[in-house]
Motif scaffolding. Sequence first.
Motif, mmCIF file in Angstrom:
data_model
loop_
_atom_site.group_PDB
_atom_site.id
_atom_site.type_symbol
_atom_site.label_atom_id
_atom_site.label_comp_id
_atom_site.label_asym_id
_atom_site.label_seq_id
_atom_site.Cartn_x
_atom_site.Cartn_y
_atom_site.Cartn_z
ATOM 1 N N GLU A 179 -3.463 5.476 -8.133
ATOM 2 C CA GLU A 179 -3.387 4.116 -7.589
ATOM 3 C C GLU A 179 -3.082 4.175 -6.091
ATOM 4 N N THR A 180 -3.623 3.263 -5.334
ATOM 5 C CA THR A 180 -3.326 3.177 -3.903
ATOM 6 C C THR A 180 -2.520 1.926 -3.566
ATOM 7 N N GLU B 260 0.822 -1.207 0.000
ATOM 8 C CA GLU B 260 0.000 0.000 0.000
ATOM 9 C C GLU B 260 0.853 1.252 0.000
ATOM 10 N N HIS B 261 0.345 2.282 -0.652
ATOM 11 C CA HIS B 261 0.998 3.585 -0.696
ATOM 12 C C HIS B 261 1.098 4.161 0.713
ATOM 13 N N GLY B 262 2.265 4.696 1.067
ATOM 14 C CA GLY B 262 2.442 5.383 2.338
ATOM 15 C C GLY B 262 2.746 4.489 3.521
ATOM 16 N N VAL B 263 2.807 3.192 3.336
ATOM 17 C CA VAL B 263 3.087 2.256 4.424
ATOM 18 C C VAL B 263 4.571 1.897 4.383
ATOM 19 N N ASN C 213 3.961 -5.098 -13.119
ATOM 20 C CA ASN C 213 4.106 -4.511 -14.451
ATOM 21 C C ASN C 213 3.715 -3.037 -14.513
ATOM 22 N N ARG C 214 3.780 -2.354 -13.394
ATOM 23 C CA ARG C 214 3.499 -0.916 -13.358
ATOM 24 C C ARG C 214 4.690 -0.210 -12.725
ATOM 25 N N ASP C 215 4.934 1.020 -13.150
ATOM 26 C CA ASP C 215 6.022 1.803 -12.571
ATOM 27 C C ASP C 215 5.682 2.195 -11.140
ATOM 28 N N PHE C 216 6.714 2.252 -10.302
ATOM 29 C CA PHE C 216 6.531 2.668 -8.919
ATOM 30 C C PHE C 216 7.821 3.286 -8.404
ATOM 31 N N ARG C 217 7.738 3.969 -7.283
ATOM 32 C CA ARG C 217 8.893 4.577 -6.631
ATOM 33 C C ARG C 217 9.159 3.846 -5.324
ATOM 34 N N VAL C 218 10.430 3.786 -4.947
ATOM 35 C CA VAL C 218 10.824 3.243 -3.648
ATOM 36 C C VAL C 218 11.696 4.301 -2.988
ATOM 37 N N VAL C 219 11.300 4.750 -1.797
ATOM 38 C CA VAL C 219 12.053 5.769 -1.073
ATOM 39 C C VAL C 219 12.329 5.242 0.328
ATOM 40 N N PHE D 49 6.780 2.236 -0.784
ATOM 41 C CA PHE D 49 6.481 2.015 -2.193
ATOM 42 C C PHE D 49 5.338 2.939 -2.587
ATOM 43 N N THR D 50 5.507 3.656 -3.686
ATOM 44 C CA THR D 50 4.469 4.558 -4.171
ATOM 45 C C THR D 50 4.221 4.285 -5.641
#
Length: 114
Positions: free
Chosen positions: A78-79, A25-28, A84-90, A71-72
């Motif tokens: 998207e939440t 999930e986004h923000g976790v 197979n989708r782009d995402f960011r890892v910070v 992970f965003t």
Amino acid sequence: MAISAVAQPSSSPAPVLDSAGRPLEHGVEYYINPAISDNGGRFTLIDRNGSCALYVGQENVSGLAGLPVIFTPFNENETVTRENRDFRVVFSAATICVQSTAWKTGKIDPETNC
């Protein structure tokens, strides 16, 4: 009697799952651990040569949790992070280096050879 099922294409790719089988999930905050628990330790940011050029690395010590990452999905609507989708890892961390803690991929830096 035979039963068969035909997979129907879904409107969106399957979600990426965490180790408990839940969608990322986004923000976790999540911790990245080696698949084989006795083989290395936490994922962290490494400063090579004291240059404040931070790289993603794995420590040789096991047992510590490491630095959490978030992970965003690249698509802001998207939440959940999907296959197979782009995402960011910070990395969810503070640093004295004036740079992003985002996990990036790319070419080898000719100055540091990393």
